[in-house]
Motif scaffolding. Sequence first.
Motif, mmCIF file in Angstrom:
data_model
loop_
_atom_site.group_PDB
_atom_site.id
_atom_site.type_symbol
_atom_site.label_atom_id
_atom_site.label_comp_id
_atom_site.label_asym_id
_atom_site.label_seq_id
_atom_site.Cartn_x
_atom_site.Cartn_y
_atom_site.Cartn_z
ATOM 1 N N PRO A 110 58.465 64.159 17.266
ATOM 2 C CA PRO A 110 59.221 63.002 16.586
ATOM 3 C C PRO A 110 60.966 63.380 16.499
ATOM 4 C CG PRO A 110 58.005 63.931 15.109
ATOM 5 C CD PRO A 110 57.563 64.964 16.069
ATOM 6 N N GLY A 111 61.603 62.363 16.695
ATOM 7 C CA GLY A 111 62.971 62.686 16.174
ATOM 8 C C GLY A 111 63.247 62.821 14.867
ATOM 9 N N TRP A 112 64.575 63.234 14.499
ATOM 10 C CA TRP A 112 64.847 63.460 13.213
ATOM 11 C C TRP A 112 64.804 62.257 12.135
ATOM 12 C CZ3 TRP A 112 68.717 61.215 10.220
ATOM 13 C CH2 TRP A 112 69.578 60.520 10.727
ATOM 14 N N GLU B 62 71.046 65.763 14.530
ATOM 15 C CA GLU B 62 70.035 65.728 15.704
ATOM 16 C C GLU B 62 69.998 66.741 16.664
ATOM 17 O OE1 GLU B 62 70.449 61.694 17.585
ATOM 18 O OE2 GLU B 62 71.405 62.726 19.156
ATOM 19 N N GLU B 63 70.890 67.363 16.931
ATOM 20 C CA GLU B 63 71.063 68.696 17.910
ATOM 21 C C GLU B 63 70.458 69.725 17.104
ATOM 22 O OE1 GLU B 63 74.588 66.068 19.656
ATOM 23 O OE2 GLU B 63 73.634 66.747 17.709
ATOM 24 N N GLY B 64 70.680 70.015 15.916
ATOM 25 C CA GLY B 64 70.145 70.960 15.350
ATOM 26 C C GLY B 64 68.533 70.864 15.175
ATOM 27 N N TRP B 65 68.068 69.772 14.761
ATOM 28 C CA TRP B 65 66.630 69.421 14.924
ATOM 29 C C TRP B 65 66.054 69.699 16.214
ATOM 30 C CZ3 TRP B 65 63.058 66.732 11.157
ATOM 31 C CH2 TRP B 65 61.952 66.384 11.740
ATOM 32 N N ALA B 66 66.810 69.103 17.171
ATOM 33 C CA ALA B 66 66.102 69.436 18.714
ATOM 34 C C ALA B 66 66.015 70.885 19.094
ATOM 35 C CB ALA B 66 66.885 68.706 19.622
ATOM 36 N N ARG B 67 67.193 71.692 18.703
ATOM 37 C CA ARG B 67 67.181 72.975 19.024
ATOM 38 C C ARG B 67 66.085 73.914 18.320
ATOM 39 N NH1 ARG B 67 73.301 75.051 19.795
ATOM 40 N NH2 ARG B 67 74.013 73.616 21.618
ATOM 41 N N ALA B 68 65.668 73.588 17.104
ATOM 42 C CA ALA B 68 64.908 74.160 16.107
ATOM 43 C C ALA B 68 63.738 73.733 16.779
ATOM 44 C CB ALA B 68 65.052 73.633 14.702
ATOM 45 N N VAL B 69 63.115 72.449 17.296
ATOM 46 C CA VAL B 69 61.860 72.222 17.685
ATOM 47 C C VAL B 69 61.699 72.976 19.036
ATOM 48 C CG1 VAL B 69 60.586 70.605 18.745
ATOM 49 C CG2 VAL B 69 61.766 70.030 16.771
ATOM 50 N N ALA B 70 62.798 73.005 19.954
ATOM 51 C CA ALA B 70 62.768 73.897 21.315
ATOM 52 C C ALA B 70 62.699 75.214 21.009
ATOM 53 C CB ALA B 70 64.083 73.519 22.071
ATOM 54 N N SER C 10 76.081 65.141 9.509
ATOM 55 C CA SER C 10 75.703 66.637 8.474
ATOM 56 C C SER C 10 75.584 67.579 10.100
ATOM 57 C CB SER C 10 74.153 66.298 8.137
ATOM 58 O OG SER C 10 74.499 65.507 6.915
ATOM 59 N N SER C 11 75.629 68.905 9.638
ATOM 60 C CA SER C 11 75.809 69.927 10.593
ATOM 61 C C SER C 11 74.339 70.357 11.095
ATOM 62 C CB SER C 11 76.167 71.225 9.780
ATOM 63 O OG SER C 11 75.024 71.668 8.881
ATOM 64 N N GLN C 12 74.502 70.974 12.162
ATOM 65 C CA GLN C 12 73.534 71.381 12.974
ATOM 66 C C GLN C 12 72.429 72.381 12.351
ATOM 67 O OE1 GLN C 12 72.766 72.489 17.206
ATOM 68 N NE2 GLN C 12 75.055 72.800 17.242
ATOM 69 N N PRO C 13 72.710 73.368 11.357
ATOM 70 C CA PRO C 13 71.874 74.132 10.737
ATOM 71 C C PRO C 13 71.093 73.478 9.671
ATOM 72 C CG PRO C 13 73.985 75.162 10.871
ATOM 73 C CD PRO C 13 74.369 73.980 11.360
ATOM 74 N N LEU C 14 71.737 72.235 9.257
ATOM 75 C CA LEU C 14 70.987 71.177 8.446
ATOM 76 C C LEU C 14 69.713 70.630 9.138
ATOM 77 C CD1 LEU C 14 70.335 70.048 5.719
ATOM 78 C CD2 LEU C 14 72.366 68.404 6.017
ATOM 79 N N GLY C 15 69.986 70.275 10.234
ATOM 80 C CA GLY C 15 69.188 69.332 11.166
ATOM 81 C C GLY C 15 68.075 70.417 11.527
#
Length: 469
Positions: free
Chosen positions: A194-196, A144-152, A18-23
């Motif tokens: 936490p991770g996604w 997972e990159e999208g999730w991490a970038r949003a948290v950062a 799934s895409s970065q924006p979704l994460g």
Amino acid sequence: MVHIHRQSKSATVNPLKSSQPLGAALAFLGVDGAIPLFHGSQGCTSFALVLCVRHFKETIPLQTTAMDELTTVLGGAAHLEEAILNLKKRANPRLIGICTTALVETRSEDFARQIANIKMTHAEELAGTEVVLANTPDFDGALEEGWARAVAAMIQQITLRGQQAPRSKKATLIERITEPSEQPWKRKKIAILPGWHLTVGDIEQLREMVEGFGLRPVIVPDVSGSLDGTVPDRWMPTTYGGTSVEDIQELGRAVQCIAIGEHMRRPAELLQTLTGVPYVLVQSLTGLKNVDQFVSLLSEISCVPAPAKIHRHRSQLQDALLDGHFHFAGKKIAIATEPDQLYQFATFFTGLGAEIISAVTTTGESEIIEKVPAESVQIGDLGDLEDLAGGADLLVTHSHGRQAAERLGIPLLRIGFPIFDRLGSQHKLTVLYRGTRDLIFEAANIIQANQPAPSLEKIDAMRKRRNAG
């Protein structure tokens, strides 16, 4: 050493990632009073919205800037400004999380400057609402990159700079007994990133364990408070529950940060750089050894031993390992998911005596791939999984892998995102003692239910051997 095979196909046959924006949207949904905003076309948002609604079976407050052909060519700053002001006027959210898409990223606009100008021009109108930008182009990375970038991005743009809270000295036994109101470990706040791949149920269980040590966890993001299936008494245009913006602002007051999953290393490093809060990276919370190490960490931070309830849960897992290992020894497993979840489940199955014959993941950027206990890892899609999974006893992936499982005649264990053909997937436990125990039971039951019946030829051969003896 694991061999990593890069994707060589020019087209994706059966998408896995799934895409970065979704994460990023999933991460923003873990904040109280938030609205994720996709900066792109309506189609980009609609597809992500459908996946979220089907997975969580809940209404999802996902919005879009609705870019059209003209704004795609001339620039979308006006659409972005209009969307932010409309959301503020109609929903008054505490946070608007902007997730860029490939449509606008390809044009290389300066989104940070655009948002800064919008905040400066409409400072009074946007008072009380944080506007956070996460650059998440679809053509790069995965969920997972999208999730991490949003948290950062939330840590970078919301968390207050400054010194961390002072660490309390370890209390002696006499101090714990004679001065219970002054117990220093009772006041310790820890930040958990936490991770996604942790479900709603996982995060709820994680919070309970941390609180069992007398610690106060601040979980960023906390989808267990916003996507846990509760029904509000009135219609809510934003998320309800989750991490508050104030808690994100005060992350620098934590005495320790715990990041779960390799993709959460960068947000944890950023928090340490901005506030001085030290971090510990936990690569997996599944499996007896991993959970034991995590419990020891909590005990060290809190200066108290593990409660009796945790010892009981550990004993239950030990019994499950004894009961279940007969069903896994020598079994062949094929897994396809994001890198951190791939590592989590690959180590889980190999720890039970199974063999990973096929490991497919979405992106080769994560360092955790090199630690996956398999001969090779393929960067690819579900078509690659289907090609490599011949002879497997169990397929492990999300609901989009069900057709491959049917064609191969191999049972499927559903994990990750999305899971839309089963109820309650967000409440499934996969971490800590109880989650590991439940995974053993679920996987063993699937394997037992799909044992092939002995053929007549095998039965006749056994009879002949007995008669000959």
